[in-house]
Design a protein around this motif. Structure first.
Motif, PDB file in Angstrom:
ATOM      1  N   CYS A  19      36.512  33.110  41.453  1.00  0.00           N
ATOM      2  CA  CYS A  19      36.856  33.062  42.873  1.00  0.00           C
ATOM      3  C   CYS A  19      36.783  34.483  43.457  1.00  0.00           C
ATOM      4  O   CYS A  19      37.239  35.429  42.829  1.00  0.00           O
ATOM      5  N   SER A  21      38.439  35.722  45.874  1.00  0.00           N
ATOM      6  CA  SER A  21      39.738  36.186  46.355  1.00  0.00           C
ATOM      7  C   SER A  21      40.638  36.669  45.218  1.00  0.00           C
ATOM      8  O   SER A  21      41.121  37.791  45.244  1.00  0.00           O
ATOM      9  N   CYS A  22      40.866  35.825  44.217  1.00  0.00           N
ATOM     10  CA  CYS A  22      41.826  36.177  43.155  1.00  0.00           C
ATOM     11  C   CYS A  22      41.146  36.550  41.839  1.00  0.00           C
ATOM     12  O   CYS A  22      41.787  37.100  40.950  1.00  0.00           O
ATOM     13  N   GLY A  25      40.478  31.890  39.410  1.00  0.00           N
ATOM     14  CA  GLY A  25      40.027  30.502  39.457  1.00  0.00           C
ATOM     15  C   GLY A  25      38.507  30.431  39.407  1.00  0.00           C
ATOM     16  O   GLY A  25      37.814  31.425  39.604  1.00  0.00           O
ATOM     17  N   CYS A  44      39.979  27.058  45.398  1.00  0.00           N
ATOM     18  CA  CYS A  44      40.303  27.710  44.131  1.00  0.00           C
ATOM     19  C   CYS A  44      41.571  27.087  43.531  1.00  0.00           C
ATOM     20  O   CYS A  44      42.524  26.814  44.259  1.00  0.00           O
ATOM     21  N   CYS A  47      44.415  30.214  43.757  1.00  0.00           N
ATOM     22  CA  CYS A  47      44.928  30.766  45.030  1.00  0.00           C
ATOM     23  C   CYS A  47      44.616  29.890  46.242  1.00  0.00           C
ATOM     24  O   CYS A  47      44.930  30.270  47.369  1.00  0.00           O
ATOM     25  N   TYR A  49      41.913  29.391  47.749  1.00  0.00           N
ATOM     26  CA  TYR A  49      40.856  29.939  48.607  1.00  0.00           C
ATOM     27  C   TYR A  49      39.823  28.842  48.835  1.00  0.00           C
ATOM     28  O   TYR A  49      39.313  28.256  47.893  1.00  0.00           O
TER      29      TYR A  49
HETATM   30 ZN   LIG Z   1      41.204  32.184  43.830  1.00  0.00          ZN
END
Ligand SMILES: [Zn+2]
Length: 121
Positions: A19, A21-22, A25, A44, A47, A49
């Motif tokens: 992912c 963002s984090c 995931g 995700c 998170c 997302y």
């Molecule tokens: Zn994520």
């Protein structure tokens, strides 16, 4: 040195389908069939997302997929020509086509992931 590390991190994240963002995931569902089109998760797991923001969001990823497959075709051409200089044109085209077919599923995933990483929320 820091930018080189960032590039390696980016390539590793795209390769491992994380992912944007984090980075924990996964963007794609695991265990899809060999010849099936890869299925992307809606959000995700870690998170939440949201991967596809709107319908048609990933149309821009086609340009990245085109660039990736062009690069792979050029590498296949150069390697084949270097290893086997007297190869016929038909066989050379066959090898390039096989390379593109083999990388098609990966290009689909990589293009979408690179697109998400370029244009995050
Ligand atoms: Zn994520």
């Amino acid at each position: 040195m820091k930018s080189v590390r960032k590039i390696f991190q980016f390539v590793n994240n795209v390769y491992s389908e994380k992912c944007p963002s984090c980075k924990q995931g996964y963007a794609f569902k695991k265990g899809t069939k060999l010849f099936a089109v890869p299925e992307m998760n809606v959000a995700c797991d870690a998170c939440q997302y949201k991967f596809e923001r709107e319908p048609g969001y990933f149309i821009g990823a086609m340009y990245i997929s085109y660039g990736l497959s062009t690069f792979q075709a050029i590498v296949a051409y150069l390697l084949t020509n270097m290893l086997w200089p007297s190869i016929s044109i038909a066989l050379l085209l066959g090898i390039i086509t096989m390379t593109l077919v083999l990388f098609a599923k990966l290009n689909f995933k990589w293009a979408r992931l690179i697109y998400i990483y370029i244009f995050p929320w």
